[in-house]
Design a protein around this motif. Structure first.
Motif, short mmCIF file in Angstrom:
data_model
loop_
_atom_site.label_atom_id
_atom_site.label_comp_id
_atom_site.label_asym_id
_atom_site.label_seq_id
_atom_site.Cartn_x
_atom_site.Cartn_y
_atom_site.Cartn_z
N LYS A 83 -2.03 -2.51 3.10
CA LYS A 83 -2.84 -1.83 4.11
C LYS A 83 -4.24 -2.42 4.16
O LYS A 83 -4.71 -3.05 3.21
CB LYS A 83 -2.89 -0.34 3.82
CG LYS A 83 -1.54 0.35 3.89
CD LYS A 83 -1.69 1.84 3.65
CE LYS A 83 -0.33 2.55 3.74
NZ LYS A 83 -0.46 4.00 3.50
N PHE A 84 -4.89 -2.19 5.29
CA PHE A 84 -6.26 -2.69 5.45
C PHE A 84 -7.20 -2.05 4.45
O PHE A 84 -8.16 -2.67 3.98
CB PHE A 84 -6.74 -2.43 6.88
CG PHE A 84 -8.18 -2.82 7.09
CD1 PHE A 84 -8.57 -4.15 7.14
CD2 PHE A 84 -9.16 -1.84 7.21
CE1 PHE A 84 -9.90 -4.50 7.32
CE2 PHE A 84 -10.48 -2.17 7.39
CZ PHE A 84 -10.86 -3.52 7.44
N ALA A 85 -6.95 -0.80 4.11
CA ALA A 85 -7.79 -0.13 3.12
C ALA A 85 -7.72 -0.83 1.77
O ALA A 85 -8.72 -0.92 1.05
CB ALA A 85 -7.37 1.33 2.99
N ASP A 86 -6.52 -1.39 1.44
CA ASP A 86 -6.40 -2.12 0.18
C ASP A 86 -7.13 -3.45 0.22
O ASP A 86 -7.76 -3.86 -0.75
CB ASP A 86 -4.92 -2.34 -0.14
CG ASP A 86 -4.17 -1.02 -0.34
OD1 ASP A 86 -4.85 -0.04 -0.72
OD2 ASP A 86 -2.95 -0.98 -0.10
N LEU A 87 -7.03 -4.14 1.38
CA LEU A 87 -7.68 -5.44 1.49
C LEU A 87 -9.20 -5.34 1.56
O LEU A 87 -9.90 -6.29 1.22
CB LEU A 87 -7.15 -6.17 2.73
CG LEU A 87 -5.67 -6.55 2.72
CD1 LEU A 87 -5.28 -7.16 4.06
CD2 LEU A 87 -5.38 -7.52 1.58
N SER A 88 -9.71 -4.22 2.05
CA SER A 88 -11.15 -4.08 2.22
C SER A 88 -11.83 -3.41 1.04
O SER A 88 -13.02 -3.08 1.13
CB SER A 88 -11.44 -3.27 3.50
OG SER A 88 -10.86 -1.98 3.42
N LYS A 89 -11.10 -3.18 -0.05
CA LYS A 89 -11.72 -2.56 -1.21
C LYS A 89 -12.68 -3.53 -1.89
O LYS A 89 -12.53 -4.75 -1.77
CB LYS A 89 -10.64 -2.12 -2.20
CG LYS A 89 -9.87 -0.90 -1.75
CD LYS A 89 -8.85 -0.48 -2.77
CE LYS A 89 -8.11 0.78 -2.33
NZ LYS A 89 -7.12 1.20 -3.34
N PRO A 90 -13.67 -3.06 -2.60
CA PRO A 90 -14.61 -3.96 -3.28
C PRO A 90 -13.91 -4.78 -4.35
O PRO A 90 -12.90 -4.38 -4.92
CB PRO A 90 -15.65 -3.01 -3.87
CG PRO A 90 -14.96 -1.70 -3.98
CD PRO A 90 -14.00 -1.63 -2.83
N LEU A 91 -14.47 -6.00 -4.59
CA LEU A 91 -13.92 -6.87 -5.61
C LEU A 91 -14.18 -6.26 -6.98
O LEU A 91 -15.23 -5.66 -7.24
CB LEU A 91 -14.57 -8.25 -5.52
CG LEU A 91 -14.34 -9.03 -4.21
CD1 LEU A 91 -15.09 -10.35 -4.25
CD2 LEU A 91 -12.87 -9.26 -3.99
N GLN A 92 -13.22 -6.46 -7.89
CA GLN A 92 -13.31 -5.93 -9.24
C GLN A 92 -13.19 -7.08 -10.23
O GLN A 92 -12.31 -7.92 -10.11
CB GLN A 92 -12.22 -4.90 -9.49
CG GLN A 92 -12.33 -3.67 -8.59
CD GLN A 92 -11.19 -2.73 -8.78
OE1 GLN A 92 -10.22 -3.06 -9.48
NE2 GLN A 92 -11.28 -1.55 -8.18
N GLY A 93 -14.10 -7.11 -11.14
CA GLY A 93 -14.09 -8.18 -12.11
C GLY A 93 -15.46 -8.39 -12.70
O GLY A 93 -16.40 -7.62 -12.43
N PRO A 94 -15.59 -9.39 -13.53
CA PRO A 94 -16.88 -9.64 -14.18
C PRO A 94 -17.90 -10.16 -13.18
O PRO A 94 -17.58 -10.90 -12.26
CB PRO A 94 -16.53 -10.69 -15.24
CG PRO A 94 -15.33 -11.38 -14.69
CD PRO A 94 -14.54 -10.36 -13.94
N ASP A 95 -19.17 -9.80 -13.36
CA ASP A 95 -20.26 -10.31 -12.53
C ASP A 95 -20.62 -11.73 -12.95
O ASP A 95 -20.51 -12.09 -14.13
CB ASP A 95 -21.49 -9.41 -12.67
CG ASP A 95 -21.28 -8.07 -11.99
OD1 ASP A 95 -20.43 -8.01 -11.07
OD2 ASP A 95 -21.94 -7.09 -12.38
#
Length: 600
Positions: A83-95
């Motif tokens: 879904k678009f909601a999944d694709l538009s979520k913020p990136l998660q991971g180390p800075d």
């Protein structure tokens, strides 16, 4: 997501190498038990990935393992539709240690982040072209953007190429030798604005400091015409009058010509009065006026040439009645009258105009004539004595002039200001103005025994007027009409003709409806651009006209057939032609070669 995928791949390989037995046992145990859900498997994979990644506690606490979208190592496509909601979520991971953070730029479209600005299309294309050509453009904040990065400063209107070239010019100017100023005011010290030397660039003549030798040299060698003269009141009036040549303008009391008492004439005959007291204008003995309906013949050859004018001749007129004298006006500012029968020489010259004489006209009995000139003056002359009886004008150029047939004291002339002015010589002023044309008036023709008049103008219109009423009774204007600078009346008074600028002489009714005779047109000569004056034979049988090449054309008026062509003038047009009212085959023409020729 790519970072998570890389971490996920590396962790799975290590686990396979280090604990092969454990993975085999777990897989067999899964087969034995019920199949776990996909969400629990994703959470296990993400948990193993996060155990390896050094994430901060804030980042780890914000992760929702059940909603994360995890990709396998090397996977380039998804086997399901997220879904678009999944694709538009913020990136998660180390800075990242350097540069922007993962979620600094939040996307507001499906393809990324778009910043909204109100930019004019023309301004955008201007900066777009500057960037493509010069590598420099100006953004909406006023900063210069180049291929190397962003430079602070205003971009101006023309792009970065111009600013770079200006900088180069400034650097080039400053490459000269620099001298040090020790503050003692040496030869290389800067000059203050108050200490600048004011150089007087006036000549000795302008300052009035000429020496005696210089004055003698100027008197001997310098042309007086090249020396600047002081502006007089006449020069100022002349300049003011020329401003209003084509318009109304104020009435400027200025005349370039001579005053009536300064005009003069020269008699070229032996004596003005003979031993019997008869004037030099008296017709010769045995001369008699013939019936105007006598039979006419087309002339064959030139029998005499009048020479005396030094420039082109504009108009000629026979003396009313006996027609023993011929009046002519020329571009050489002179008016001459010639003998037709005796010695055929010039009898008198009238001098009073300061420019080319445009038109002339006799009164009913020939005792006076009126002339108009390009010097904006209209003068009335006594034919016999040569005295100027009146000088009139309104600071506009008169193009044509006519006496009123029923009153010798009234005359009309058409001007460059689109008006036809009626003057009374007894009062010496304007009594009426006919103002309906839209261009300079070229011709005035009286019809119906002076009860009406027909005028033509550069506006390609012909207007019919009742004499004394400044409102036209008929407009003649057709889409295909051209200007008709010259008109003539048929001897029977029923028709009139006009030589138009399309090289056609057309015929019109001279009474009632003033309609055009569409089936009667005279063609052949080329006179476009010239005000050629046609004329009729006394009985109205033949039509005569000149052309722009100096030829004379003769037509039969009834059939419009060309009868004859004669070579008359060289180096210019045959501008005016006349048929003698009493001699059946005598024709006179004048041209811009300065000659007047007689044919029989």
């Amino acid at each position: 997501m790519d970072a998570l995928a890389d971490y996920h791949g590396s962790s799975s390989e290590e686990e396979e190498d280090d604990v092969p037995k454990q993975s085999t046992a777990s897989s067999s145990q899964v087969k034995a038990n019920a199949a776990p859900s996909i969400a629990s498997m994703q959470a296990q994979i993400l948990q193993r990935t996060l155990d390896i990644c050094p994430v901060t506690p804030d980042t780890y606490s914000a992760i929702n393992p059940s909603n994360a979208l995890v990709l396998k190592h090397g996977q380039k496509e998804l086997k399901h539709n997220p879904k678009f909601a999944d694709l538009s979520k913020p990136l998660q991971g180390p800075d990242r240690e350097h540069g922007a953070k993962l979620n600094d730029f939040k996307s507001n479209t499906r393809t990324g982040h778009v910043q909204k600005y109100q930019v004019d299309n023309i301004a955008f294309m201007d900066q777009f072209d500057n960037f493509n050509h010069f590598g420099v453009a100006t953004d909406v904040s006023g900063n210069l953007i180049s291929n190397n990065g962003v430079e602070n400063g205003s971009g101006g209107n023309g792009g970065g190429g111009a600013s770079q070239s200006n900088k180069k010019r400034k650097r080039a100017k400053n490459r000269g030798v620099q001298y040090e100023d020790d503050g003692s005011g040496g030869p290389w010290a800067k000059v203050a604005a108050r200490d600048e030397v004011q150089v007087d660039r006036r000549t000795d003549l302008e300052k009035g400091t000429l020496t005696a030798e210089q004055e003698e040299f100027r008197k001997e060698y310098v042309d007086t015409d090249l020396v600047a003269k002081e502006e007089t009141q006449e020069d100022r009036d002349r300049e003011e009058a020329f401003k209003f040549t084509k318009g109304e303008g104020p009435a400027v009391p200025w005349t370039k010509g001579l005053a009536p008492d300064e005009c003069k004439s020269i008699f070229h005959g032996a004596q003005e009065v003979d031993y019997q007291g008869r004037s030099w204008m008296t017709p010769p003995a045995g001369h008699r006026e013939s019936d105007p309906n006598h039979k006419c013949f087309i002339p064959n050859k030139c029998v005499h040439t009048y020479t005396g004018h030094t420039k082109g001749v504009n108009c000629i007129k026979f003396l009313p009645g006996a027609a023993n004298l011929l009046l002519s006006c020329s571009m050489d500012k002179k008016i001459k009258i010639w003998d037709v029968y005796n010695q055929r020489r010039c009898m008198r010259t009238y001098l009073g105009h300061a420019s080319s004489v445009r038109d002339i006209d006799f009164n009913a009995d020939g005792s006076s004539f009126v002339s108009c000139s390009m010097d904006r003056r209209v003068k009335i002359w006594d034919t016999e004595t040569g005295k100027c009886k009146g000088d009139f004008g309104n600071n506009k150029v008169p193009y044509c002039v006519r006496f009123y047939p029923k009153d010798d004291n009234i005359f009309l002339f058409g001007c460059s200001n689109k008006k036809i002015l009626q003057y009374d010589a007894r009062e010496g002023k304007e009594v009426l103005a006919y103002d309906y044309h839209l261009g300079p008036v070229n011709s005035i023709l009286f019809v119906e025994d002076g009860r009406r008049m027909i005028t033509s103008s550069d506006d390609k219109k012909v207007l019919v007027w009742d004499y004394g009423i400044p409102v036209p009774i008929k407009y003649i204007s057709e889409p295909g009409m051209h200007s008709m600078p010259r008109t003539a009346l048929h001897p029977n008074g029923q028709h009139w003709i006009g030589a138009s600028m399309d090289n056609i002489i057309s015929v019109w009714d001279a009474n009632r409806r003033f309609s055009k005779k569409h089936k009667k047109n005279f063609r052949g000569p080329i006179f476009a651009g010239y005000a050629v004056q046609p004329s009729f034979s006394p009985n109205g049988q033949f039509l005569l006209s000149g052309d722009g090449e100096g030829q004379l054309w003769f037509w039969d008026y009834r059939t419009t057939k060309v009868y004859r062509k004669l070579r008359a003038h060289n180096g210019g047009p045959a501008i005016h032609t006349l048929w003698h009212p009493h001699d059946p085959s005598r024709v006179v023409s004048c041209g811009w070669d300065g000659l007047i020729k007689m044919y029989e």
